[in-house]
Design a protein around this motif. Structure first.
Motif, mmCIF file in Angstrom:
data_model
loop_
_atom_site.group_PDB
_atom_site.id
_atom_site.type_symbol
_atom_site.label_atom_id
_atom_site.label_comp_id
_atom_site.label_asym_id
_atom_site.label_seq_id
_atom_site.Cartn_x
_atom_site.Cartn_y
_atom_site.Cartn_z
ATOM 1 N N ASN A 1 -2.252 17.438 -12.743
ATOM 2 C CA ASN A 1 -1.125 18.369 -12.719
ATOM 3 C C ASN A 1 0.059 17.718 -12.018
ATOM 4 O O ASN A 1 -0.047 16.603 -11.518
ATOM 5 C CB ASN A 1 -1.533 19.680 -12.025
ATOM 6 N N ASN A 2 1.168 18.429 -12.004
ATOM 7 C CA ASN A 2 2.371 17.898 -11.368
ATOM 8 C C ASN A 2 2.187 17.697 -9.868
ATOM 9 O O ASN A 2 2.783 16.799 -9.286
ATOM 10 C CB ASN A 2 3.569 18.800 -11.637
ATOM 11 N N GLU A 3 1.370 18.528 -9.251
ATOM 12 C CA GLU A 3 1.125 18.385 -7.819
ATOM 13 C C GLU A 3 0.452 17.051 -7.513
ATOM 14 O O GLU A 3 0.751 16.421 -6.503
ATOM 15 C CB GLU A 3 0.273 19.543 -7.304
ATOM 16 N N GLU A 4 -0.433 16.620 -8.380
ATOM 17 C CA GLU A 4 -1.104 15.330 -8.176
ATOM 18 C C GLU A 4 -0.090 14.188 -8.290
ATOM 19 O O GLU A 4 -0.118 13.251 -7.500
ATOM 20 C CB GLU A 4 -2.234 15.144 -9.191
ATOM 21 N N PHE A 5 0.827 14.299 -9.255
ATOM 22 C CA PHE A 5 1.863 13.276 -9.364
ATOM 23 C C PHE A 5 2.798 13.329 -8.158
ATOM 24 O O PHE A 5 3.214 12.289 -7.641
ATOM 25 C CB PHE A 5 2.658 13.407 -10.666
ATOM 26 N N ASP A 6 3.125 14.532 -7.691
ATOM 27 C CA ASP A 6 3.959 14.670 -6.495
ATOM 28 C C ASP A 6 3.317 13.975 -5.297
ATOM 29 O O ASP A 6 4.008 13.373 -4.474
ATOM 30 C CB ASP A 6 4.200 16.146 -6.159
ATOM 31 N N ILE B 1 1.371 11.337 -5.457
ATOM 32 C CA ILE B 1 1.577 9.901 -5.693
ATOM 33 C C ILE B 1 2.974 9.505 -5.224
ATOM 34 O O ILE B 1 3.149 8.497 -4.538
ATOM 35 C CB ILE B 1 1.377 9.551 -7.190
ATOM 36 N N VAL B 2 3.968 10.313 -5.572
ATOM 37 C CA VAL B 2 5.354 10.031 -5.157
ATOM 38 C C VAL B 2 5.448 10.021 -3.639
ATOM 39 O O VAL B 2 5.992 9.083 -3.046
ATOM 40 C CB VAL B 2 6.339 11.051 -5.770
ATOM 41 N N ARG B 3 4.918 11.056 -2.997
ATOM 42 C CA ARG B 3 4.982 11.140 -1.532
ATOM 43 C C ARG B 3 4.310 9.927 -0.872
ATOM 44 O O ARG B 3 4.805 9.402 0.111
ATOM 45 C CB ARG B 3 4.326 12.421 -1.029
ATOM 46 N N GLU B 4 3.205 9.501 -1.428
ATOM 47 C CA GLU B 4 2.455 8.401 -0.822
ATOM 48 C C GLU B 4 3.166 7.058 -0.954
ATOM 49 O O GLU B 4 3.103 6.236 -0.053
ATOM 50 C CB GLU B 4 1.063 8.304 -1.462
ATOM 51 N N TYR B 5 3.865 6.828 -2.060
ATOM 52 C CA TYR B 5 4.410 5.499 -2.328
ATOM 53 C C TYR B 5 5.928 5.392 -2.332
ATOM 54 O O TYR B 5 6.459 4.282 -2.457
ATOM 55 C CB TYR B 5 3.867 4.988 -3.666
ATOM 56 N N VAL B 6 6.652 6.490 -2.170
ATOM 57 C CA VAL B 6 8.107 6.441 -2.301
ATOM 58 C C VAL B 6 8.750 5.485 -1.294
ATOM 59 O O VAL B 6 9.665 4.733 -1.639
ATOM 60 C CB VAL B 6 8.735 7.853 -2.236
ATOM 61 N N ASN B 7 8.282 5.469 -0.063
ATOM 62 C CA ASN B 7 8.898 4.578 0.929
ATOM 63 C C ASN B 7 8.631 3.112 0.625
ATOM 64 O O ASN B 7 9.517 2.264 0.804
ATOM 65 C CB ASN B 7 8.440 4.934 2.342
ATOM 66 N N ASP B 8 7.440 2.803 0.159
ATOM 67 C CA ASP B 8 7.137 1.418 -0.234
ATOM 68 C C ASP B 8 8.037 0.981 -1.386
ATOM 69 O O ASP B 8 8.569 -0.133 -1.382
ATOM 70 C CB ASP B 8 5.669 1.280 -0.666
ATOM 71 N N ILE B 9 8.211 1.853 -2.355
ATOM 72 C CA ILE B 9 9.036 1.539 -3.521
ATOM 73 C C ILE B 9 10.496 1.369 -3.104
ATOM 74 O O ILE B 9 11.179 0.447 -3.548
ATOM 75 C CB ILE B 9 8.873 2.624 -4.609
ATOM 76 N N ARG B 10 10.973 2.245 -2.225
ATOM 77 C CA ARG B 10 12.351 2.118 -1.730
ATOM 78 C C ARG B 10 12.571 0.764 -1.056
ATOM 79 O O ARG B 10 13.597 0.122 -1.281
ATOM 80 C CB ARG B 10 12.664 3.234 -0.736
ATOM 81 N N LYS B 11 11.628 0.361 -0.205
ATOM 82 C CA LYS B 11 11.773 -0.923 0.498
ATOM 83 C C LYS B 11 11.840 -2.084 -0.484
ATOM 84 O O LYS B 11 12.662 -2.980 -0.328
ATOM 85 C CB LYS B 11 10.604 -1.130 1.471
ATOM 86 N N ILE B 12 10.951 -2.061 -1.459
ATOM 87 C CA ILE B 12 10.932 -3.135 -2.452
ATOM 88 C C ILE B 12 12.270 -3.200 -3.185
ATOM 89 O O ILE B 12 12.867 -4.262 -3.320
ATOM 90 C CB ILE B 12 9.794 -2.916 -3.480
ATOM 91 N N ILE B 13 12.741 -2.067 -3.652
ATOM 92 C CA ILE B 13 13.996 -2.029 -4.414
ATOM 93 C C ILE B 13 15.160 -2.483 -3.540
ATOM 94 O O ILE B 13 16.008 -3.256 -3.982
ATOM 95 C CB ILE B 13 14.233 -0.627 -4.998
ATOM 96 N N TYR B 14 15.186 -2.036 -2.296
ATOM 97 C CA TYR B 14 16.287 -2.414 -1.412
ATOM 98 C C TYR B 14 16.358 -3.920 -1.207
ATOM 99 O O TYR B 14 17.448 -4.489 -1.096
ATOM 100 C CB TYR B 14 16.191 -1.701 -0.060
ATOM 101 N N THR B 15 15.211 -4.572 -1.185
ATOM 102 C CA THR B 15 15.235 -6.030 -1.000
ATOM 103 C C THR B 15 15.930 -6.733 -2.157
ATOM 104 O O THR B 15 16.412 -7.845 -1.990
ATOM 105 C CB THR B 15 13.818 -6.615 -0.831
#
Length: 181
Positions: free
Chosen positions: A8-13, A15-29
């Motif tokens: 469901n969407n909650e499960e995807f949410d 995933i977003v909560r767990e990895y959003v900061n890691d993804i932000r750091k990667i993109i910022y680099t």
């Protein structure tokens, strides 16, 4: 392996909560701009949501998301929009560059290290970030970046050497400035 399916969407949410900061750091680099980083982060998770059914589980979901993020960031850097912004910023950089030396002297060790890493060419920066900050092994990095394992190892060694030399140089500047005052 069978495709991954969020129940469901909650499960995807989650995933977003767990990895959003890691993804932000990667993109910022890659993009070195907070607004652009946020835009690309949204694109990454939108793309992941749309393609979640194609995720076969051959790697960890984090690895899959990082690969999407790197590809989106590299696409942005190739875009005409980015190139136009970069030219505009070059004109403004002259006044900023005079302040850079003082900023380096005033910053603490972590800030200096982060700055040195961010100033590395992308091919060296990405392996440092993925290896030390995302704690991926060289095989995972090789898969994410679609490059030979030995190339990953070579880039990792060269990037370590570049960071060490630049930090040594900064240390010498700092010592010289202290003696001069």
């Amino acid at each position: 392996m069978e495709p991954y399916k969020a129940r469901n969407n909650e499960e995807f949410d989650e995933i977003v909560r767990e990895y959003v900061n890691d993804i932000r750091k990667i993109i910022y680099t890659y993009v070195k701009n907070h607004h652009t980083m946020e835009d690309i982060t949204q694109e990454v998770f939108l793309s992941a949501y749309r393609n979640l059914g194609q995720f076969r589980g051959d790697s960890a979901i984090k690895t899959w998301l990082i690969k999407i993020a790197i590809n989106k960031a590299k696409d942005y850097l190739k875009s005409w929009n980015y190139r136009a912004i970069k030219v505009t910023n070059l004109i403004k950089e002259d006044s900023v560059s005079r302040k850079t030396e003082q900023v380096i002297i005033d910053n603490d060790w972590d800030q200096e290290l982060a700055r040195v890493i961010m100033d590395l060419p992308i091919k060296y920066r990405e392996v440092i970030i993925l290896y030390y900050y995302e704690e991926l092994d060289t095989n995972e990095i090789s898969n994410i970046l679609n490059i030979n394992l030995n190339t990953v190892k070579t880039r990792l060694n060269r990037s370590r050497d570049l960071v060490k030399r630049r930090l040594d140089f900064i240390g010498e500047i700092s010592k010289a400035d202290k003696k001069g005052t």
